[in-house]
Motif scaffolding. Structure first.
Motif, PDB file in Angstrom:
ATOM      1  N   UNK A 123      -8.534  -8.907  -0.351  1.00 52.67           N
ATOM      2  CA  UNK A 123      -7.154  -9.355  -0.542  1.00 52.67           C
ATOM      3  C   UNK A 123      -6.066  -8.606   0.847  1.00 52.67           C
ATOM      4  N   UNK A 124      -5.787  -9.664   1.269  1.00 51.95           N
ATOM      5  CA  UNK A 124      -4.992  -9.600   2.450  1.00 51.95           C
ATOM      6  C   UNK A 124      -3.729  -8.564   2.328  1.00 51.95           C
ATOM      7  N   UNK A 125      -3.608  -7.481   2.516  1.00 49.96           N
ATOM      8  CA  UNK A 125      -2.109  -6.875   2.737  1.00 49.96           C
ATOM      9  C   UNK A 125      -1.447  -6.603   3.414  1.00 49.96           C
TER      10      UNK A 125
ATOM     11  N   UNK B  77       3.526 -12.505  -0.740  1.00 49.50           N
ATOM     12  CA  UNK B  77       3.066 -12.823  -2.013  1.00 49.50           C
ATOM     13  C   UNK B  77       3.814 -14.498  -2.227  1.00 49.50           C
ATOM     14  N   UNK B  78       3.948 -14.840  -0.932  1.00 48.23           N
ATOM     15  CA  UNK B  78       4.195 -16.430  -0.891  1.00 48.23           C
ATOM     16  C   UNK B  78       3.796 -17.265   0.017  1.00 48.23           C
TER      17      UNK B  78
ATOM     18  N   UNK C   3      -7.065   2.338   4.238  1.00 53.15           N
ATOM     19  CA  UNK C   3      -6.228   2.957   5.031  1.00 53.15           C
ATOM     20  C   UNK C   3      -4.790   3.328   4.907  1.00 53.15           C
ATOM     21  N   UNK C   4      -3.976   2.356   4.540  1.00 53.24           N
ATOM     22  CA  UNK C   4      -2.380   2.179   4.843  1.00 53.24           C
ATOM     23  C   UNK C   4      -2.413   2.057   3.496  1.00 53.24           C
ATOM     24  N   UNK C   5      -0.710   2.064   3.194  1.00 52.52           N
ATOM     25  CA  UNK C   5       0.355   1.216   1.698  1.00 52.52           C
ATOM     26  C   UNK C   5      -0.008   0.388   1.825  1.00 52.52           C
ATOM     27  N   UNK C   6       0.128  -0.245   0.408  1.00 54.81           N
ATOM     28  CA  UNK C   6      -0.526  -2.037   0.572  1.00 54.81           C
ATOM     29  C   UNK C   6       0.746  -2.234  -0.203  1.00 54.81           C
ATOM     30  N   UNK C   7       2.237  -2.954   0.414  1.00 50.18           N
ATOM     31  CA  UNK C   7       3.106  -3.264  -0.645  1.00 50.18           C
ATOM     32  C   UNK C   7       3.422  -4.152  -1.818  1.00 50.18           C
ATOM     33  N   UNK C   8       2.195  -5.431  -0.162  1.00 51.47           N
ATOM     34  CA  UNK C   8       2.249  -7.157  -0.828  1.00 51.47           C
ATOM     35  C   UNK C   8       1.047  -6.981  -0.384  1.00 51.47           C
ATOM     36  N   UNK C   9       1.119  -8.583  -1.361  1.00 53.23           N
ATOM     37  CA  UNK C   9      -0.774  -8.748  -1.626  1.00 53.23           C
ATOM     38  C   UNK C   9      -0.419 -10.438  -1.636  1.00 53.23           C
ATOM     39  N   UNK C  10      -1.768 -10.916  -0.673  1.00 52.17           N
ATOM     40  CA  UNK C  10      -2.923 -12.540  -0.674  1.00 52.17           C
ATOM     41  C   UNK C  10      -4.065 -12.528  -0.992  1.00 52.17           C
ATOM     42  N   UNK C  11      -4.511 -13.007  -1.383  1.00 47.04           N
ATOM     43  CA  UNK C  11      -6.032 -13.164  -2.293  1.00 47.04           C
ATOM     44  C   UNK C  11      -6.347 -14.518  -1.748  1.00 47.04           C
TER      45      UNK C  11
END
Length: 520
Positions: free
Chosen positions: A337-339, A370-371, A322-330
């Protein structure tokens, strides 16, 4: 690798050119002509780089224009960049610095032909000895990236002695990635170079340039493939990891032909796939790799003479979001994926199997997912993330995706680290006046129990534990910096290793075993 290939200073050829003229360039045309005569041989006619790095705004994002002027005027210690403050006046220095930050008149391209032409294999796969040339635990080694003078150090994780120090490409970015056995490490640079380095023999074995402005690289869980994510051009590029032979170039665009920069690419070993975050398209891409037991047949793509691959295994699966996701966590299973949403006003959780959004996260202040890291808290798994524009750490229950606690910190942070065997989480406050501090959080109480100031006025950042969680390394992120060794339980400093602006430190065990306390 010879010294010419590894010219590291992005300004050296430009400054040298000025020495051939009595006056600085009077106009943009004069500067352009001067560049072509004196600089193009090293940095390319279109500033795309050659034996010297690319000189484009995106590739110089880590060097502010004011800092570029300082480098021209004063030189750069421990590099080939001399000082020219006595030969050039302030106007000439300013004009020269401004030129390299101008967007090119013609959009540069970098495709299959350019990638193939850049490829160089120094030591073909299997040609070097299989035994390490040093006496240390190969799985408890650290690679430390020193951005101050573009080097990397190999550290023994038991003794914390430096085994070797070697030159790298200019402006490494995205963190080095290891093969599962820990023998090889892959580096990615801002200007698109991928370097495969044999840790056992301490030799570069292959290089290739995947793009002009590259965000990061990922290595498949079986160590057979490397994928690069590019800002320029808008592409993902797949390589055979053995000799970095090109396999496939993926133009990144939606069904309507709208192209996108790639924010990052990640390996998802439990899924046997690469996951890509896109900057300008509301999609997440998943690209699976074949399992080692699957037969591989040639499809006519350029690969090494001894290996062929069925690129049908690497088809793109588009996941609308639904939105642009710039950074990820799994999560640990790579099911979700958590964006971070664009603008830093929140985040969302997407199920990678169904492609459905399952939760929104109230994470204001640009969370640096990402961290992010995870650990067990009162029988449930939580994740924690610092924020780039907010003095806080958010802790989230990964069962129902609710915020468990928000910790107030002494400033916005960049990195978090822990280890399964450590009772503590470490987080820096990288941005702002308190950047010389690092907080220690107790995993059980979710409280800050210690704030360390390793050296007043100097940036303290990026922690990495050894394979056992007993010791950890913290950077003094300065030109005349150091890596500090701490006891993980007592929090006492044990040793300092002088280094030139050490940024990231990467333990082989933690990175190859996807240790829960380190970013993936």
């Amino acid at each position: 690798m010879n010294d010419v290939i590894f010219l590291r200073t992005s300004l050296q050829a430009l400054v040298a050119a000025v020495l051939f003229t009595a006056m600085g360039p009077a106009s943009a045309d004069d500067t352009r002509d001067l560049y072509q005569v004196q600089c193009a041989s090293c940095h390319g006619e279109d500033r795309l780089g050659g034996i010297g790095p690319a000189l484009l705004p995106g590739n110089l994002s880590r060097l502010k224009p004011e800092a570029a002027e300082t480098v021209i005027r004063d030189g750069r210690p421990a590099s080939q960049m001399p000082a020219f403050g006595e030969q050039l006046d302030d106007g000439q220095i300013r004009s020269l610095a401004e030129w390299i930050y101008r967007a090119p008149e013609v959009e540069p391209t970098w495709g299959r032909d350019e990638i193939l032409a850049s490829h160089e294999v120094t030591h073909p796969d299997g040609s070097l000895p299989d035994e390490p040339r040093f006496d240390a635990d190969p799985l408890n080694l650290f690679i430390v990236v020193e951005t101050g003078d573009h080097h990397a150090s190999l550290l023994d994780g038991d003794t914390f002695e430096r085994i070797h120090r070697f030159e790298t490409r200019y402006a490494l970015h995205g963190g080095p990635k290891y093969t599962p056995d820990g023998r090889y490490v892959f580096f990615g640079s801002r200007d698109g170079w991928i370097t495969k380095y044999d840790i056992y023999n301490m030799e570069v074995v292959a290089e290739v340039r995947a793009g002009i402005n590259m965000r990061n690289i990922a290595v498949s869980g079986d160590g057979r493939y490397v994928m690069a994510a590019n800002y320029l051009p808008h592409s993902l590029v797949l390589f055979d990891a053995h000799n970095l032979d090109l396999m496939e170039v993926y133009p990144v665009m939606d069904k309507d032909g709208e192209s996108s920069r790639v924010s990052a690419v990640y390996a998802a070993p439990p899924r046997s796939s690469f996951i890509a975050a896109l900057k300008d398209i509301e999609e997440v891409w998943e690209i699976p790799w074949p399992l080692p037991t699957e037969p591989m047949v040639s499809t006519g793509h350029t690969t090494s003479p001894q290996r062929s691959h069925d690129t049908a295994n690497f088809q793109v699966r588009r996941i609308p979001v639904p939105d642009y996701l710039d950074d990820f966590f799994f999560d640990l299973e790579y099911e979700h994926v958590i964006g971070a949403s664009r603008g830093g006003q929140g985040g969302m959780v997407v199920n990678l199997d169904s492609g459905e959004k399952v939760a929104d996260l109230p994470l204001e202040g640009m969370p640096h997912l990402g961290s992010g890291i995870t650990w067990e808290y009162e029988g449930r798994r939580v994740m924690a993330t610092p924020h780039l524009t907010k003095a806080a750490v958010s802790i989230i229950d990964m069962t129902d995706w609710t915020v468990v606690k928000t910790l107030e910190t002494d400033g916005p942070g960049f990195f978090m680290r822990s280890h399964a065997n450590s009772p503590y989480v470490w987080v820096d406050v990288f941005f702002g006046p308190n950047r010389d501090r690092v907080h220690v959080i107790d995993k059980k109480s979710l409280a800050i129990v210690e704030t360390l100031i390793p050296e007043p006025g100097k940036t303290a950042a990026h922690v990495e534990f050894d394979r056992y969680g007993d010791k950890l390394l913290l950077s003094l992120w300065e030109e005349d910096g150091a890596v500090i060794v701490y006891d993980g339980d007592t929090l006492e400093e044990e040793k300092r290793i002088p280094m030139s602006k050490p940024s990231g430190k990467y333990n082989v065990w933690n990175k190859t075993r996807y240790e829960e306390g380190t970013s993936h």
